[in-house]
Design an enzyme around this catalytic site. Structure first.
Site, mmCIF file in Angstrom:
data_model
loop_
_atom_site.group_PDB
_atom_site.id
_atom_site.type_symbol
_atom_site.label_atom_id
_atom_site.label_comp_id
_atom_site.label_asym_id
_atom_site.label_seq_id
_atom_site.Cartn_x
_atom_site.Cartn_y
_atom_site.Cartn_z
ATOM 1 N N CYS A 1 111.405 52.818 53.688
ATOM 2 C CA CYS A 1 111.816 54.166 53.327
ATOM 3 C C CYS A 1 113.037 54.509 54.158
ATOM 4 O O CYS A 1 112.975 54.432 55.397
ATOM 5 C CB CYS A 1 110.684 55.154 53.592
ATOM 6 S SG CYS A 1 111.124 56.900 53.358
ATOM 7 N N CYS B 1 117.990 54.959 48.417
ATOM 8 C CA CYS B 1 116.570 55.332 48.457
ATOM 9 C C CYS B 1 115.806 54.172 47.843
ATOM 10 O O CYS B 1 116.198 53.653 46.790
ATOM 11 C CB CYS B 1 116.328 56.618 47.668
ATOM 12 S SG CYS B 1 114.572 57.041 47.433
#
Length: 261
Positions: free
Chosen positions: A70, A177
């Protein structure tokens, strides 16, 4: 060997699939907390607390390494996670692939969450590794959430909106992302001009998978026997892969492994 991955939701599928392809014999532990999504708008302390909870749940399964799959958690929680887990468990963070994208020159677009776009962290990456490439930062409103729930229409709307903000003719697109890597093909198609070759996409999954293997002193072996198992933790509890995971190639690849429970 056993490698754990932490993310807010199914964005970790891309890195997990990269590990699976590199070492089909590796056991995987996927620890996420989709109920707390999105992490981006949260405070740094709150993000760290959620990432730490996911990491501690994964640590209970004795992994040899842990990937923070992440970007947001890597920015805000990586130091705390390393202080908690290392040296017993090496912790590998995720960094947007600005450096490799810049090596071929510009123009380059960086697709990221609105919270990351224009942030000091991303600006520092571009300043340090961007070389002479021309970078455009593109906020992708709602895309991570749409990917998380596999809502086709919402994905299309979010991708289309971000593509409209992307200069035509970009040579490369950095996927800032981890969720975006699951819809890379749609992103590439959306920013490809009529009759053009299309941009090169730069994600982080392959790089973090390779780094995790290096940190535990082993090498890729794609031909290894496919004996690796899969443990899924949602909010710290064992579960099955969330239903939307089957929408994506990476999720279907992982579903082919033995799933605990």
């Amino acid at each position: 060997m056993k490698i754990a991955l932490v993310d807010s939701g199914i964005g970790l599928l891309a890195a997990a699939a990269a590990v699976r392809r590199a070492r089909p014999d590796a056991d995987l532990v996927l620890s996420s907390d989709p109920g707390s999504m999105p992490w981006g708008p949260r405070s740094a302390d709150d993000i760290t607390a959620h990432a730490m909870a996911c990491a501690k749940a994964a640590r209970a399964h004795a992994p040899d390494a842990l990937i923070v799959a992440c970007n947001t958690a890597s920015v805000h929680a990586l130091s705390a996670l390393r202080a908690e887990l290392e040296p017993d468990v090496p912790v590998i963070g995720t960094v947007p692939a600005v450096k490799p994208a810049a090596q071929g020159g510009g123009p380059v677009a960086v697709w990221a969450t609105p919270a990351t776009t224009g942030s000091p962290y991303q600006r520092r990456l571009i300043a340090e590794f961007g070389r002479d490439a021309q970078f455009t930062e593109v906020p992708c409103h709602g895309l991570a959430d749409a990917v998380e729930t596999a809502q086709e229409h919402a994905i299309g709307v979010a991708v289309g909106a971000a593509a409209a903000l992307t200069p035509r003719g970009v040579r490369a697109v950095v996927l800032g992302c981890t969720h975006y890597e699951l819809v890379g093909g749609r992103i590439r198609a959306a920013v490809t001009g009529e009759g053009g070759p299309g941009p090169v996409l730069f994600g982080s999954a392959e790089a973090v998978a390779a780094q995790a293997l290096r940190r535990i002193g082993t090498a890729p072996d794609p031909g290894a026997a496919p004996t690796g198992g899969l443990t899924v933790l949602l909010g710290g509890r064992t579960a099955r892969l969330p239903e939307p995971a089957a929408t994506y190639t990476e999720g279907r690849l992982l579903a082919g492994a033995a799933v605990t429970p």
